[in-house]
Enzyme design. Sequence first.
Site, PDB file in Angstrom:
ATOM      1  N   ASN A 156     -15.712 -11.692  29.442  1.00 52.06           N
ATOM      2  CA  ASN A 156     -14.842 -10.662  30.003  1.00 52.06           C
ATOM      3  C   ASN A 156     -14.403 -10.961  31.435  1.00 52.06           C
ATOM      4  OD1 ASN A 156     -17.806 -10.111  29.865  1.00 52.06           O
ATOM      5  ND2 ASN A 156     -17.308  -8.658  31.476  1.00 52.06           N
TER       6      ASN A 156
ATOM      7  N   GLN B 279     -13.974  -8.644  23.724  1.00 51.37           N
ATOM      8  CA  GLN B 279     -12.751  -9.112  24.391  1.00 51.37           C
ATOM      9  C   GLN B 279     -11.828  -9.883  23.441  1.00 51.37           C
ATOM     10  OE1 GLN B 279     -11.535  -8.317  27.294  1.00 51.37           O
ATOM     11  NE2 GLN B 279     -13.306  -7.286  28.168  1.00 51.37           N
TER      12      GLN B 279
ATOM     13  N   CYS C  17     -18.016  -2.478  34.673  1.00 53.92           N
ATOM     14  CA  CYS C  17     -19.348  -1.880  34.588  1.00 53.92           C
ATOM     15  C   CYS C  17     -20.147  -2.136  35.854  1.00 53.92           C
ATOM     16  CB  CYS C  17     -20.111  -2.468  33.406  1.00 53.92           C
ATOM     17  SG  CYS C  17     -19.180  -2.393  31.908  1.00 53.92           S
TER      18      CYS C  17
HETATM   19  N1  PLP Z   1     -18.871  -6.374  25.883  1.00 58.31           N
HETATM   20  C1  PLP Z   1     -17.856  -6.897  26.607  1.00 58.31           C
HETATM   21  C2  PLP Z   1     -17.628  -8.369  26.560  1.00 58.31           C
HETATM   22  C3  PLP Z   1     -17.029  -6.073  27.382  1.00 58.31           C
HETATM   23  O1  PLP Z   1     -16.037  -6.606  28.075  1.00 58.31           O
HETATM   24  C4  PLP Z   1     -17.288  -4.679  27.373  1.00 58.31           C
HETATM   25  C5  PLP Z   1     -16.482  -3.763  28.213  1.00 58.31           C
HETATM   26  O2  PLP Z   1     -16.076  -4.102  29.299  1.00 58.31           O
HETATM   27  C6  PLP Z   1     -18.357  -4.184  26.603  1.00 58.31           C
HETATM   28  C7  PLP Z   1     -19.119  -5.062  25.870  1.00 58.31           C
HETATM   29  C8  PLP Z   1     -18.665  -2.718  26.554  1.00 58.31           C
HETATM   30  O3  PLP Z   1     -17.777  -2.041  25.738  1.00 58.31           O
HETATM   31  P1  PLP Z   1     -17.582  -0.438  25.868  1.00 58.31           P
HETATM   32  O4  PLP Z   1     -16.760  -0.208  27.088  1.00 58.31           O
HETATM   33  O5  PLP Z   1     -16.862  -0.053  24.621  1.00 58.31           O
HETATM   34  O6  PLP Z   1     -18.942   0.148  25.938  1.00 58.31           O
END
Ligand code: PLP
Length: 380
Positions: free
Chosen positions: A149, A177, A325
């Site tokens: 990501n 992604q 995040c």
């Molecule tokens: N995994 C990846 C690679 C992500 O980019 C993201 C979100 O940024 C997530 C998991 C988490 O997804 P969600 O926002 O639906 O909880």
Amino acid sequence: MDTVYLDNAATTPLRREAEAAMRRYCSDVFGNADSRHAYGRAAAAALASARADIARCFGAAPEEIYFTSGGTESDNWALKGAALAHGRGRVVISAVEHPAVYESARQLERLGFGLTVLPVDGEGFVSADDLAAVMDGDVFLVSVMSANNETGSIQPVRELAEIAHGFGALFHTDAVQTAGALPVSVKEIGADMLSLSAHKFGGPKGFGALYVKNGVRLEPLHSGGEQERGRRGGTSDVAGAAGTAAALTAACAEMAAKSAEIRALKDGFAARVLEGIPGAGLHGTLDAARSLPGIVNFGFDGITGEELLFSLDLEGVCASNGSACSAGSSAPSRTLLAMGLTAAEARGAVRFSFGRTNTADDAAAAFAALERTVARLRSR
Ligand code: PLP
């Protein structure tokens, strides 16, 4: 809004098709899919149809798709559900996993499971040889993301899955992604579990799915009712499922043309940045076979990502330091550190992520703002 939105890896605007589908299941057809009356049956039919549409996009069977609250839950479930089902053993992940995988694995380690974290090279890639070297019969799960990501680097998941299977381990991939951006086939990858998230491809926030291959042992995380074939309790989000299916169907229909268009925008932007802005460096690769169409990550000598993002925001350009995040934290990116960047270099990183609504004008405006901003920050 009069801004250029280049943060599509964080989230994407809701597609019109998704909005229309959701509106129907929020108003007229509002029933509980587990109710036996007409409202319930209509909701159950919508849920089944959404499941079939989503399964089709990944080459899965409908009963292998489990609805969740998003990528984070899907990742947590894959790791912790497999750990609960196996009771003991070791998990292997990569150093560049999303926190949903990374922190789940760390939690399992604190609970007594083994954990091995694979290194990556300077462009963020895991090597199949490195995986083979750490495997043994104790490993019950290997989890490596389909694409990162922060950098967009695409992992060799098919090779990794084959190695995992050779040692009797399950293979999970976080395809959050990749889904909706590039073709994803669970069979081609050889995935036992695969996570996806609706809001990354024009679906609603707070909805996702976990593909679980028929026969895979996985304990539930959400104990409760018999929803999701008894594996994830809780009243079904029919509107979320319908919106996700509509968004994914639209994304898949336009995928070939859109991904080429988005990649051309990103490549043009990246070339201008690397040629036109002194001291600009690329984190990752622009190799089309090994990178997502829309994500590019740069550093600019002598400037922190935080000040650059703040100034770009004032100029009307929305970008990111890589992971929404972790945006509240000033810690350098774990992904970039794993790629060999120093803490100062990692703190300087800025991610631009292009999506389906971006235009050549957006790319030109973003480049002009970036050029101005970098020059101004350096002249202080
Ligand atoms: N995994 C990846 C690679 C992500 O980019 C993201 C979100 O940024 C997530 C998991 C988490 O997804 P969600 O926002 O639906 O909880």
